[in-house]
Design a protein around this motif. Structure first.
Motif, PDB file in Angstrom:
ATOM      1  N   LEU A 114       0.877  -1.181   0.000  1.00 37.73           N
ATOM      2  CA  LEU A 114       0.000   0.000   0.000  1.00 37.73           C
ATOM      3  C   LEU A 114       0.904   1.217   0.000  1.00 37.73           C
ATOM      4  O   LEU A 114       1.548   1.527   0.996  1.00 37.73           O
ATOM      5  CB  LEU A 114      -0.917  -0.025   1.228  1.00 37.73           C
ATOM      6  N   TYR A 115       0.959   1.888  -1.146  1.00 39.76           N
ATOM      7  CA  TYR A 115       1.896   3.005  -1.290  1.00 39.76           C
ATOM      8  C   TYR A 115       1.289   4.330  -0.828  1.00 39.76           C
ATOM      9  O   TYR A 115       1.991   5.288  -0.602  1.00 39.76           O
ATOM     10  CB  TYR A 115       2.330   3.122  -2.751  1.00 39.76           C
ATOM     11  N   GLY A 116      -0.029   4.394  -0.762  1.00 40.36           N
ATOM     12  CA  GLY A 116      -0.682   5.634  -0.354  1.00 40.36           C
ATOM     13  C   GLY A 116      -1.204   5.533   1.066  1.00 40.36           C
ATOM     14  O   GLY A 116      -0.606   4.880   1.920  1.00 40.36           O
ATOM     15  N   ALA A 117      -2.360   6.155   1.312  1.00 38.38           N
ATOM     16  CA  ALA A 117      -2.926   6.176   2.665  1.00 38.38           C
ATOM     17  C   ALA A 117      -4.074   5.189   2.833  1.00 38.38           C
ATOM     18  O   ALA A 117      -4.623   5.073   3.923  1.00 38.38           O
ATOM     19  CB  ALA A 117      -3.399   7.593   2.990  1.00 38.38           C
ATOM     20  N   ALA A 118      -4.452   4.475   1.788  1.00 32.49           N
ATOM     21  CA  ALA A 118      -5.526   3.487   1.917  1.00 32.49           C
ATOM     22  C   ALA A 118      -5.109   2.405   2.907  1.00 32.49           C
ATOM     23  O   ALA A 118      -3.946   1.988   2.921  1.00 32.49           O
ATOM     24  CB  ALA A 118      -5.852   2.871   0.557  1.00 32.49           C
ATOM     25  N   GLU A 119      -6.042   1.968   3.718  1.00 33.45           N
ATOM     26  CA  GLU A 119      -5.720   0.938   4.714  1.00 33.45           C
ATOM     27  C   GLU A 119      -5.731  -0.456   4.113  1.00 33.45           C
ATOM     28  O   GLU A 119      -5.179  -1.398   4.678  1.00 33.45           O
ATOM     29  CB  GLU A 119      -6.713   1.005   5.871  1.00 33.45           C
ATOM     30  N   SER A 120      -6.410  -0.607   2.991  1.00 34.91           N
ATOM     31  CA  SER A 120      -6.545  -1.938   2.385  1.00 34.91           C
ATOM     32  C   SER A 120      -7.101  -1.785   0.977  1.00 34.91           C
ATOM     33  O   SER A 120      -7.505  -0.703   0.571  1.00 34.91           O
ATOM     34  CB  SER A 120      -7.507  -2.793   3.215  1.00 34.91           C
ATOM     35  N   LEU A 121      -7.112  -2.903   0.272  1.00 41.30           N
ATOM     36  CA  LEU A 121      -7.835  -2.998  -0.996  1.00 41.30           C
ATOM     37  C   LEU A 121      -9.053  -3.882  -0.755  1.00 41.30           C
ATOM     38  O   LEU A 121      -9.082  -4.659   0.195  1.00 41.30           O
ATOM     39  CB  LEU A 121      -6.944  -3.647  -2.050  1.00 41.30           C
TER      40      LEU A 121
END
Lengths: 279, 279
Positions: free
Chosen positions: B253-260
């Motif tokens: 996870l390269y950004g701030a999303a906690e998950s996909l």
């Protein structure tokens, strides 16, 4: 009402669906109302928490049912500390502000997220997702989440793509709308020009492309600063749009499936670029 | 009724929702009925076309409304040529067999798709998707579609994963259920043992894994024959399941999303393996 929540809002009776402030907020359940006010509704503890932490705008008001107040004392304390007006509402009033099947009783009025195109693309962006004519709000939100996960610098809602503030889009983005710059423009030519000015190569994600992204990766093409352009699941990208971009790439289909859905295709495309750009 | 469709089924009156054959087919809208009969319902022109082309089993019967018959003359001709019984039904009877909001008036009774585990895994599989406790049928169907697109050799519905014949799963798979071997077993230990016997390395897709798939790819790990194991979106994989597998990998996870979400994570995992195995 719980002792704690009473401390947040001392008024006696909860707001009903006819209270003017609730009526005003309800206008934000429609796109026209959101565009006019420059605000939108954020529902549920997780999304409201993201909105409170957001640097790009502010939360103006919080509506909460008695039950939701009892469930989320820390969140209410945080909002209270930030000087945000907190109003208790009846279940029916909360339902009238909700777009979900199971309303959570916690709704924030929040600044609209989009920034001007040139602000969203400022600096030297390396990876951007452009949605062109994506009408399904769940898809638009999921691609925003994927773009965030892949470390994209911005997501642009172009042409007649759904409003990013649509309740289903907000939910599917699981907070990512607040994590990276969002822009929107009905004028796709303006979007493409802004991407080029920002130094981005415009790549159409197109199932009919001659080259696939594994081949492009082998040639080093995906290392370049890239704006991936994704069309609607039903119609893909119009031919004239594909022709106007710098290149088009497809996700290779190794089995018998005729296509991928929009979100899974976007995941493969954006992660292929992210990987090559970071290697 | 059109001249053409009349040619397919000469009986006078269309079947109603009370006609015994329609009543019998309606049992297949429930898992218990499907399991008992070893058959399931396939709805809509596209899915019925895939079922007719399927090598792994057969279509036993086709129910069609007058409107749908007029819309799909070639499909009915194809079914008729294959000796399949075609019955005209009323709109109400078709609706009673449908699980969609907008019934398409065309429903086939089809053999169940799952094969025995060892049949599904025969030969030397290189890439397999195992769904463990995936309860959302749309997710299960979408992952099946992604596995098909990525050239996987089989999809296994393990533990308390949703029935692959669930209407929403069938729809989300967009025909992929008919494209590659499907197996199912409530006994996950049996599934994992069968994968190991087939020479597959068992890899948990786990957001908490220490290593990400880009790192694993750089080490050449993804070239190995792999069974990716995916848990439910809500709960992921139980710790004891992760511990029982050969390794676990996360999507970076390269950004701030906690998950996909499950389907987009599966797309990134399966395509990472497919790419390395084919390079």
């Amino acid at each position: 009402m719980s002792q704690h929540a009473r401390g947040q809002r001392p008024e006696a009776a909860p707001f009903t669906e006819r209270t003017p402030r609730v009526v005003a907020a309800r206008h934000l359940t429609r796109r026209q109302g959101r565009d006019k006010a420059g605000r939108f509704l954020v529902e549920g503890a997780q999304a409201v928490r993201e909105a409170l932490a957001w640097q790009g705008g502010q939360v103006h008001e919080l509506f909460v049912t008695e039950t939701a107040a009892e469930r989320n004392p820390e969140l209410l304390q945080e909002a209270s500390n930030a000087g945000i007006r907190i109003s208790e509402v009846t279940d029916k009033a909360a339902d009238s502000l909700s777009e979900t099947v199971t309303p959570q009783g916690l709704i924030a009025v929040c600044d609209a997220v989009p920034q001007p195109l040139d602000t969203a693309l400022q600096g030297t962006p390396r990876l951007v997702a452009v949605l062109y004519g994506v009408s399904d709000p769940g898809n638009a939100g999921t691609v925003t989440r994927v773009a965030d996960a892949a470390g994209a610098d911005a997501v642009i809602f172009a042409s007649d793509t759904v409003d990013p503030h649509n309740g289903k889009c907000v939910r599917a983005s699981t907070g990512s709308l607040f994590h990276l710059p969002i822009a929107r423009s009905r004028d796709a030519a303006e979007v493409f020009a802004a991407c080029r000015t920002a130094g981005l190569r415009l790549v159409a994600a197109d199932g009919y492309a001659k080259q696939d992204l594994v081949e492009a990766s082998a040639k080093g093409e995906l290392k370049q600063p890239t704006a991936w352009v994704f069309g609607s699941e039903a119609h893909g990208l119009p031919d004239d749009v594909v022709a106007s971009l710098d290149t088009s790439l497809k996700v290779p289909l190794y089995g018998a499936a005729e296509s991928l859905n929009l979100a899974t295709a976007a995941a493969v495309c954006l992660y292929a670029s992210a990987r090559d750009q970071r290697s």
